[in-house]
Design a protein around this motif. Structure first.
Motif, PDB file in Angstrom:
ATOM      1  N   GLY A 126      46.014 -15.785  82.766  1.00  0.00           N
ATOM      2  CA  GLY A 126      45.185 -16.595  83.650  1.00  0.00           C
ATOM      3  C   GLY A 126      43.735 -16.642  83.198  1.00  0.00           C
ATOM      4  N   VAL A 127      43.242 -15.493  82.726  1.00  0.00           N
ATOM      5  CA  VAL A 127      41.869 -15.435  82.224  1.00  0.00           C
ATOM      6  C   VAL A 127      41.710 -16.330  80.992  1.00  0.00           C
ATOM      7  CG1 VAL A 127      40.147 -13.947  81.133  1.00  0.00           C
ATOM      8  CG2 VAL A 127      41.351 -13.178  83.176  1.00  0.00           C
ATOM      9  N   MET A 128      42.689 -16.259  80.088  1.00  0.00           N
ATOM     10  CA  MET A 128      42.632 -17.104  78.893  1.00  0.00           C
ATOM     11  C   MET A 128      42.645 -18.580  79.266  1.00  0.00           C
ATOM     12  SD  MET A 128      45.185 -15.051  76.271  1.00  0.00           S
ATOM     13  CE  MET A 128      45.048 -16.382  75.064  1.00  0.00           C
ATOM     14  N   LEU A 129      43.485 -18.928  80.243  1.00  0.00           N
ATOM     15  CA  LEU A 129      43.546 -20.327  80.682  1.00  0.00           C
ATOM     16  C   LEU A 129      42.222 -20.769  81.293  1.00  0.00           C
ATOM     17  CD1 LEU A 129      45.192 -22.898  81.130  1.00  0.00           C
ATOM     18  CD2 LEU A 129      45.997 -21.924  83.297  1.00  0.00           C
ATOM     19  N   LEU A 130      41.634 -19.898  82.105  1.00  0.00           N
ATOM     20  CA  LEU A 130      40.339 -20.226  82.700  1.00  0.00           C
ATOM     21  C   LEU A 130      39.262 -20.404  81.639  1.00  0.00           C
ATOM     22  CD1 LEU A 130      40.193 -17.887  85.838  1.00  0.00           C
ATOM     23  CD2 LEU A 130      40.344 -20.388  85.811  1.00  0.00           C
ATOM     24  N   LEU A 131      39.285 -19.568  80.617  1.00  0.00           N
ATOM     25  CA  LEU A 131      38.303 -19.687  79.530  1.00  0.00           C
ATOM     26  C   LEU A 131      38.438 -21.026  78.816  1.00  0.00           C
ATOM     27  CD1 LEU A 131      38.425 -16.079  78.014  1.00  0.00           C
ATOM     28  CD2 LEU A 131      36.528 -17.114  79.281  1.00  0.00           C
ATOM     29  N   ILE A 132      39.695 -21.413  78.564  1.00  0.00           N
ATOM     30  CA  ILE A 132      39.937 -22.697  77.885  1.00  0.00           C
ATOM     31  C   ILE A 132      39.475 -23.859  78.753  1.00  0.00           C
ATOM     32  CG2 ILE A 132      41.726 -24.259  77.025  1.00  0.00           C
ATOM     33  CD1 ILE A 132      43.302 -21.739  76.196  1.00  0.00           C
ATOM     34  N   LEU A 133      39.843 -23.823  80.040  1.00  0.00           N
ATOM     35  CA  LEU A 133      39.471 -24.912  80.947  1.00  0.00           C
ATOM     36  C   LEU A 133      37.956 -25.007  81.129  1.00  0.00           C
ATOM     37  CD1 LEU A 133      42.211 -24.560  83.724  1.00  0.00           C
ATOM     38  CD2 LEU A 133      42.058 -26.308  81.932  1.00  0.00           C
ATOM     39  N   ALA A 134      37.309 -23.858  81.274  1.00  0.00           N
ATOM     40  CA  ALA A 134      35.855 -23.861  81.446  1.00  0.00           C
ATOM     41  C   ALA A 134      35.163 -24.411  80.204  1.00  0.00           C
ATOM     42  CB  ALA A 134      35.361 -22.440  81.740  1.00  0.00           C
ATOM     43  N   THR A 135      35.654 -24.021  79.028  1.00  0.00           N
ATOM     44  CA  THR A 135      35.069 -24.506  77.779  1.00  0.00           C
ATOM     45  C   THR A 135      35.215 -26.018  77.662  1.00  0.00           C
ATOM     46  OG1 THR A 135      35.519 -22.394  76.672  1.00  0.00           O
ATOM     47  CG2 THR A 135      35.126 -24.322  75.270  1.00  0.00           C
TER      48      THR A 135
END
Length: 239
Positions: free
Chosen positions: A74-83
């Motif tokens: 979930g953290v990785m997905l959030l990082l990708i989406l935020a970027t």
């Protein structure tokens, strides 16, 4: 002894040098603005990603079993989406034409510049240098309007050019179907009419700025030139 041909060649060389200097300055200012935009976007991405990572670390320390595998995904997905979000989406929404008409006089040049930049991709590539040149002149004009009375005739001329004629020119071009924009009618194509109109506006803004610098508000208030474009109708570039 220099001949007439020599004088003509010298004048042509001077004109070429001035043109090169002008467009070199425009290119440098444009590059600076875009580099600043990139820096701001990277800064937003760094701040957002840092906040997500810190929140994940805190959650891992607080939760009995940490965030686990699904939490890490979930953290990785959030990082990708935020970027992606902070890279793609603009820092602020582009103003619309109605906002140009309502903008305070001292904010009008930069508001107009932001609006014109938002239209850039919809305009033909050959006129984008003119868009850059207009943007540079608007940046110069902005501080000159800070002390100009908003109700003065001179202010009215500035508003008419920036808040009415420039957006009407661009909107009129946008109403022409794309396949017809390079079709000649009455001697000019819509692309050529747009370029001609933007050239006139570019020159008008430069002359307005010069008159403000000289304190010649009476001349600015009674210019009466507006857009000297050979339009064939009232809707802008003809189809």
């Amino acid at each position: 002894m220099p001949t007439d041909v020599d004088h003509q060649l010298a004048r042509a060389g001077e004109l070429l040098d001035r043109t090169r200097e002008r467009y070199s300055s425009v290119s440098k200012r444009t590059a600076q603005r875009r580099n600043a935009e990139v820096v701001r976007r990277v800064g937003r991405v760094v701040l957002a990603d840092t906040a997500i990572v810190i929140a994940a670390i805190v959650a891992g320390l607080v939760l009995p079993n940490g965030i686990g595998m699904f939490g890490a995904l979930g953290v990785m997905l959030l990082l990708i989406l935020a970027t992606l979000f902070f890279t793609v989406f603009p820092l602020t929404a582009a103003p619309n034409v109605e906002q140009l008409a309502q903008a305070p006089l001292k904010a009008l040049p930069l508001t107009t510049e932001r609006w014109l930049e938002s239209q850039r991709l919809a305009l033909p590539a050959p006129v984008r240098t003119l868009v850059d040149s207009i943007g540079v002149k608007l940046e110069i004009l902005a501080p000159q309007l800070a002390t100009l009375d908003d109700s003065s005739p001179a202010a009215g001329e500035v508003r008419k050019l920036l808040g009415e004629q420039l957006p009407e020119l661009v909107k009129g071009y946008g109403r022409v179907p794309e396949p017809l924009r390079r079709v000649e009618r009455n001697g000019l194509t819509p692309d050529q009419q747009l370029a001609q109109g933007l050239q006139v506006i570019d020159e008008e803004i430069g002359q307005m700025s010069a008159q403000l610098a000289q304190g010649d508000l009476d001349l600015l208030a009674t210019r009466g030139r507006y857009l000297q474009i050979k339009y064939r109708d009232e809707d802008g570039p003809s189809a």
